[in-house]
Design a protein around this motif. Sequence first.
Motif, mmCIF file in Angstrom:
data_model
loop_
_atom_site.group_PDB
_atom_site.id
_atom_site.type_symbol
_atom_site.label_atom_id
_atom_site.label_comp_id
_atom_site.label_asym_id
_atom_site.label_seq_id
_atom_site.Cartn_x
_atom_site.Cartn_y
_atom_site.Cartn_z
ATOM 1 N N GLY A 1 60.496 33.810 37.134
ATOM 2 C CA GLY A 1 59.168 33.937 36.563
ATOM 3 C C GLY A 1 58.158 34.407 37.587
ATOM 4 N N ALA A 2 56.908 34.196 37.248
ATOM 5 C CA ALA A 2 55.821 34.643 38.120
ATOM 6 C C ALA A 2 54.640 33.701 37.969
ATOM 7 C CB ALA A 2 55.404 36.060 37.758
ATOM 8 N N ASP A 3 53.880 33.602 39.024
ATOM 9 C CA ASP A 3 52.628 32.854 39.014
ATOM 10 C C ASP A 3 51.512 33.807 39.411
ATOM 11 O OD1 ASP A 3 53.811 30.413 38.394
ATOM 12 O OD2 ASP A 3 54.096 29.863 40.497
ATOM 13 N N ARG A 4 50.366 33.597 38.852
ATOM 14 C CA ARG A 4 49.146 34.310 39.246
ATOM 15 C C ARG A 4 49.359 35.800 39.500
ATOM 16 N NH1 ARG A 4 43.961 33.234 40.267
ATOM 17 N NH2 ARG A 4 42.941 34.459 41.865
ATOM 18 N N ILE A 5 49.340 36.553 38.433
ATOM 19 C CA ILE A 5 49.429 38.009 38.505
ATOM 20 C C ILE A 5 48.036 38.565 38.257
ATOM 21 C CG2 ILE A 5 50.406 40.081 37.448
ATOM 22 C CD1 ILE A 5 52.728 38.182 36.478
ATOM 23 N N ARG A 6 47.611 39.457 39.131
ATOM 24 C CA ARG A 6 46.297 40.081 38.984
ATOM 25 C C ARG A 6 46.436 41.585 39.168
ATOM 26 N NH1 ARG A 6 45.751 35.899 37.175
ATOM 27 N NH2 ARG A 6 44.281 34.236 37.677
ATOM 28 N N TYR A 7 45.786 42.346 38.268
ATOM 29 C CA TYR A 7 45.734 43.802 38.370
ATOM 30 C C TYR A 7 44.346 44.161 38.887
ATOM 31 C CZ TYR A 7 49.834 43.262 35.459
ATOM 32 O OH TYR A 7 51.048 42.872 34.976
ATOM 33 N N LEU A 8 44.276 44.640 40.117
ATOM 34 C CA LEU A 8 42.999 44.810 40.793
ATOM 35 C C LEU A 8 42.453 46.230 40.766
ATOM 36 C CD1 LEU A 8 43.781 42.541 43.866
ATOM 37 C CD2 LEU A 8 42.655 41.920 41.726
ATOM 38 N N ALA A 9 43.305 47.217 40.557
ATOM 39 C CA ALA A 9 42.850 48.605 40.524
ATOM 40 C C ALA A 9 43.779 49.410 39.618
ATOM 41 C CB ALA A 9 42.841 49.201 41.934
ATOM 42 N N PRO A 10 43.218 50.363 38.866
ATOM 43 C CA PRO A 10 44.069 51.205 38.015
ATOM 44 C C PRO A 10 44.924 52.145 38.856
ATOM 45 C CG PRO A 10 41.794 51.970 37.940
ATOM 46 C CD PRO A 10 41.802 50.701 38.750
ATOM 47 N N VAL A 11 46.091 52.475 38.324
ATOM 48 C CA VAL A 11 47.013 53.387 38.994
ATOM 49 C C VAL A 11 47.004 54.714 38.232
ATOM 50 C CG1 VAL A 11 49.415 53.801 39.662
ATOM 51 C CG2 VAL A 11 48.466 51.479 39.763
#
Length: 152
Positions: A91-101
Amino acid sequence: MPIFGDFNEIKAAVGTEIGVSDWIGVTQDRINKFAEATCDEQWIHVDQERAKRELPGGTTIAHGLLSLALAPLFIRSVIGLKGLRSTLNYGADRIRYLAPVPAGARLRGRVTVAEAEDVPPDGLRVNYHLVIEIEGGKKPACVAELIALHYR
């Protein structure tokens, strides 16, 4: 690339950056295939003409989940683990998308061993801190804590 011979070596690496992957291109073709596979064909990802007119960068942008889906590639490319029977995605914890690709960008993964804990009888749960960088970008595309279960 560091090659870890046993679980104790991985545990000793907690808190250290273990590597930075090579760059990988995020082409429009890759974005389109991901959109088709996930049924997420929102125009910001696939409509190049509309993106040219309406998006600030004038190009389509990759799905955040596409960036995250490259995580196994980034991690496997910077760490070698000897004597493993299997590895499972826990699994995963704390996913953040900070800038568009933007389409055409290149990404790489910066990997740190954040935590490692024995899972009896033959496993090790490892939290990998992953920073997905955009070539030439000021902010990362994504920052995530990914969890793997390694079995020997």
